[in-house]
Write a protein that holds these residues in place. Structure first.
Motif, PDB file in Angstrom:
ATOM      1  N   ARG A 135      43.250  74.112  89.528  1.00  0.00           N
ATOM      2  CA  ARG A 135      42.789  72.912  88.984  1.00  0.00           C
ATOM      3  C   ARG A 135      41.711  72.335  89.564  1.00  0.00           C
ATOM      4  NH1 ARG A 135      45.373  72.517  85.238  1.00  0.00           N
ATOM      5  NH2 ARG A 135      47.531  71.960  85.018  1.00  0.00           N
ATOM      6  N   PRO A 136      40.744  71.642  88.955  1.00  0.00           N
ATOM      7  CA  PRO A 136      39.532  71.126  89.729  1.00  0.00           C
ATOM      8  C   PRO A 136      40.011  70.478  90.923  1.00  0.00           C
ATOM      9  CG  PRO A 136      39.507  70.519  87.264  1.00  0.00           C
ATOM     10  CD  PRO A 136      40.843  70.964  87.556  1.00  0.00           C
ATOM     11  N   LYS A 137      38.955  70.701  91.978  1.00  0.00           N
ATOM     12  CA  LYS A 137      38.781  70.235  93.299  1.00  0.00           C
ATOM     13  C   LYS A 137      37.637  69.538  93.658  1.00  0.00           C
ATOM     14  CE  LYS A 137      41.816  74.179  94.190  1.00  0.00           C
ATOM     15  NZ  LYS A 137      41.532  74.651  92.972  1.00  0.00           N
ATOM     16  N   ILE A 138      37.853  68.370  94.509  1.00  0.00           N
ATOM     17  CA  ILE A 138      36.777  67.674  95.174  1.00  0.00           C
ATOM     18  C   ILE A 138      37.129  67.844  96.412  1.00  0.00           C
ATOM     19  CG2 ILE A 138      35.375  65.704  95.481  1.00  0.00           C
ATOM     20  CD1 ILE A 138      35.848  65.107  92.459  1.00  0.00           C
ATOM     21  N   ILE A 139      36.279  68.372  97.265  1.00  0.00           N
ATOM     22  CA  ILE A 139      36.573  68.781  98.902  1.00  0.00           C
ATOM     23  C   ILE A 139      35.519  67.974  99.548  1.00  0.00           C
ATOM     24  CG2 ILE A 139      36.768  70.318 100.648  1.00  0.00           C
ATOM     25  CD1 ILE A 139      37.709  72.425  98.458  1.00  0.00           C
ATOM     26  N   PHE A 140      35.939  66.871 100.226  1.00  0.00           N
ATOM     27  CA  PHE A 140      34.942  66.195 101.225  1.00  0.00           C
ATOM     28  C   PHE A 140      34.838  67.020 102.403  1.00  0.00           C
ATOM     29  CE2 PHE A 140      36.176  62.908  98.081  1.00  0.00           C
ATOM     30  CZ  PHE A 140      34.976  62.195  98.288  1.00  0.00           C
ATOM     31  N   THR A 141      33.493  67.156 103.110  1.00  0.00           N
ATOM     32  CA  THR A 141      33.361  68.032 104.099  1.00  0.00           C
ATOM     33  C   THR A 141      32.086  67.585 104.748  1.00  0.00           C
ATOM     34  OG1 THR A 141      33.694  70.211 105.149  1.00  0.00           O
ATOM     35  CG2 THR A 141      32.312  69.969 103.015  1.00  0.00           C
ATOM     36  N   ASP A 142      31.593  67.985 105.872  1.00  0.00           N
ATOM     37  CA  ASP A 142      30.240  67.822 106.371  1.00  0.00           C
ATOM     38  C   ASP A 142      29.491  69.101 106.233  1.00  0.00           C
ATOM     39  OD1 ASP A 142      31.679  69.155 108.449  1.00  0.00           O
ATOM     40  OD2 ASP A 142      31.222  67.834 110.188  1.00  0.00           O
ATOM     41  N   LYS A 143      28.326  68.732 106.670  1.00  0.00           N
ATOM     42  CA  LYS A 143      27.477  70.192 106.617  1.00  0.00           C
ATOM     43  C   LYS A 143      27.887  71.400 107.581  1.00  0.00           C
ATOM     44  CE  LYS A 143      22.603  71.723 106.832  1.00  0.00           C
ATOM     45  NZ  LYS A 143      23.113  72.971 106.295  1.00  0.00           N
ATOM     46  N   LYS A 144      28.420  71.066 108.867  1.00  0.00           N
ATOM     47  CA  LYS A 144      28.811  72.082 109.612  1.00  0.00           C
ATOM     48  C   LYS A 144      29.926  72.664 108.889  1.00  0.00           C
ATOM     49  CE  LYS A 144      31.570  71.321 113.293  1.00  0.00           C
ATOM     50  NZ  LYS A 144      32.384  70.713 114.411  1.00  0.00           N
ATOM     51  N   THR A 145      30.730  72.164 108.487  1.00  0.00           N
ATOM     52  CA  THR A 145      32.049  72.689 108.229  1.00  0.00           C
ATOM     53  C   THR A 145      31.774  73.494 106.745  1.00  0.00           C
ATOM     54  OG1 THR A 145      33.281  70.874 108.970  1.00  0.00           O
ATOM     55  CG2 THR A 145      34.457  72.419 107.524  1.00  0.00           C
ATOM     56  N   TYR A 146      31.049  72.885 106.032  1.00  0.00           N
ATOM     57  CA  TYR A 146      30.596  73.592 104.756  1.00  0.00           C
ATOM     58  C   TYR A 146      30.025  74.954 105.214  1.00  0.00           C
ATOM     59  CZ  TYR A 146      28.143  74.712 100.358  1.00  0.00           C
ATOM     60  OH  TYR A 146      27.895  75.522  99.305  1.00  0.00           O
ATOM     61  N   ASP A 147      28.989  74.844 106.159  1.00  0.00           N
ATOM     62  CA  ASP A 147      28.302  76.044 106.368  1.00  0.00           C
ATOM     63  C   ASP A 147      29.207  77.007 106.892  1.00  0.00           C
ATOM     64  OD1 ASP A 147      26.087  75.070 105.398  1.00  0.00           O
ATOM     65  OD2 ASP A 147      25.206  74.677 107.536  1.00  0.00           O
ATOM     66  N   LEU A 148      30.287  76.785 107.772  1.00  0.00           N
ATOM     67  CA  LEU A 148      31.132  77.817 108.500  1.00  0.00           C
ATOM     68  C   LEU A 148      32.325  78.330 107.669  1.00  0.00           C
ATOM     69  CD1 LEU A 148      31.103  76.087 111.942  1.00  0.00           C
ATOM     70  CD2 LEU A 148      30.013  78.242 111.447  1.00  0.00           C
ATOM     71  N   VAL A 149      32.829  77.360 106.556  1.00  0.00           N
ATOM     72  CA  VAL A 149      33.862  77.455 105.846  1.00  0.00           C
ATOM     73  C   VAL A 149      33.884  77.753 104.574  1.00  0.00           C
ATOM     74  CG1 VAL A 149      36.243  76.794 105.405  1.00  0.00           C
ATOM     75  CG2 VAL A 149      35.295  76.293 107.722  1.00  0.00           C
ATOM     76  N   PHE A 150      33.072  76.880 103.740  1.00  0.00           N
ATOM     77  CA  PHE A 150      32.881  76.754 102.341  1.00  0.00           C
ATOM     78  C   PHE A 150      31.904  77.539 101.682  1.00  0.00           C
ATOM     79  CE2 PHE A 150      35.671  72.814 103.597  1.00  0.00           C
ATOM     80  CZ  PHE A 150      36.721  73.401 103.032  1.00  0.00           C
ATOM     81  N   HIS A 151      30.753  77.707 102.458  1.00  0.00           N
ATOM     82  CA  HIS A 151      29.463  78.221 101.741  1.00  0.00           C
ATOM     83  C   HIS A 151      30.023  79.529 101.118  1.00  0.00           C
ATOM     84  CE1 HIS A 151      25.723  80.408 101.592  1.00  0.00           C
ATOM     85  NE2 HIS A 151      25.323  79.252 101.575  1.00  0.00           N
ATOM     86  N   SER A 152      30.729  80.275 101.506  1.00  0.00           N
ATOM     87  CA  SER A 152      30.956  81.504 100.517  1.00  0.00           C
ATOM     88  C   SER A 152      32.128  81.451  99.509  1.00  0.00           C
ATOM     89  CB  SER A 152      31.661  82.655 101.579  1.00  0.00           C
ATOM     90  OG  SER A 152      32.866  82.254 102.190  1.00  0.00           O
ATOM     91  N   ILE A 153      32.723  80.212  99.354  1.00  0.00           N
ATOM     92  CA  ILE A 153      33.531  79.697  98.422  1.00  0.00           C
ATOM     93  C   ILE A 153      32.997  78.974  97.297  1.00  0.00           C
ATOM     94  CG2 ILE A 153      35.918  78.864  97.892  1.00  0.00           C
ATOM     95  CD1 ILE A 153      36.472  79.084 100.895  1.00  0.00           C
ATOM     96  N   GLN A 154      32.637  79.426  96.317  1.00  0.00           N
ATOM     97  CA  GLN A 154      31.761  78.840  95.461  1.00  0.00           C
ATOM     98  C   GLN A 154      32.537  79.252  93.743  1.00  0.00           C
ATOM     99  OE1 GLN A 154      29.299  76.480  95.788  1.00  0.00           O
ATOM    100  NE2 GLN A 154      29.416  77.283  98.189  1.00  0.00           N
ATOM    101  N   LYS A 155      33.018  78.140  93.352  1.00  0.00           N
ATOM    102  CA  LYS A 155      33.801  78.338  92.064  1.00  0.00           C
ATOM    103  C   LYS A 155      33.422  77.093  91.011  1.00  0.00           C
ATOM    104  CE  LYS A 155      38.025  80.592  93.931  1.00  0.00           C
ATOM    105  NZ  LYS A 155      39.260  80.540  93.962  1.00  0.00           N
ATOM    106  N   GLN A 156      33.245  77.221  89.952  1.00  0.00           N
ATOM    107  CA  GLN A 156      33.234  76.025  88.987  1.00  0.00           C
ATOM    108  C   GLN A 156      33.979  74.937  89.330  1.00  0.00           C
ATOM    109  OE1 GLN A 156      32.731  77.498  85.037  1.00  0.00           O
ATOM    110  NE2 GLN A 156      31.777  75.650  84.087  1.00  0.00           N
ATOM    111  N   GLU A 157      35.288  75.294  89.474  1.00  0.00           N
ATOM    112  CA  GLU A 157      36.094  74.062  89.582  1.00  0.00           C
ATOM    113  C   GLU A 157      36.341  73.523  90.833  1.00  0.00           C
ATOM    114  OE1 GLU A 157      38.588  77.490  90.443  1.00  0.00           O
ATOM    115  OE2 GLU A 157      37.084  77.373  89.119  1.00  0.00           O
TER     116      GLU A 157
END
Length: 123
Positions: A35-57
């Motif tokens: 399902r589409p997801k909107i994930i709220f996060t800060d720059k520090k967490t994005y860089d450490l956790v989510f930067h490598s998880i890129q999906k269209q949804e």
């Protein structure tokens, strides 16, 4: 267009109820939901956790704690922490997150990134 968007947040805190590794396992499971997801996060967490998880949804909504609507109450949350029986695992930033969820959901609805009819907040 999807009928439902899932809204959540993840912010790395100095101390939490669970270990970071535990949260990473949960995030891995969460990302398998189709399902589409909107994930709220800060720059520090994005860089450490989510930067490598890129999906269209997936849309990452970057928001620092200081941008939270509830940040105006940070002094009250600091006082509340003093009387919290679980202050060994809680902190003022956790209080901010708990109290910001409804506004995160509102922001996601207003953004309507995936033109969804329904929104659900998931911890």
């Amino acid at each position: 267009m999807s009928s439902t968007t899932i809204v959540t947040c993840y912010y790395m805190l100095d101390h939490s109820k669970q270990t970071h590794a535990h949260y990473m396992q949960w995030i891995g499971n969460f990302m398998t939901i189709q399902r589409p997801k909107i994930i709220f996060t800060d720059k520090k967490t994005y860089d450490l956790v989510f930067h490598s998880i890129q999906k269209q949804e997936i849309y990452y909504y970057m928001m620092e704690f200081s941008e939270f609507k509830t940040y105006q109450y940070i002094d009250t949350f600091r006082k509340d922490l003093e009387r919290d029986r679980e202050k060994f695992r809680h902190n003022t930033y956790l209080y901010l997150l708990w109290n910001e969820k409804s506004d995160m959901l509102r922001k996601a609805i207003e953004l309507n990134k995936f033109q969804s009819e329904y929104y659900i907040y998931c911890d």
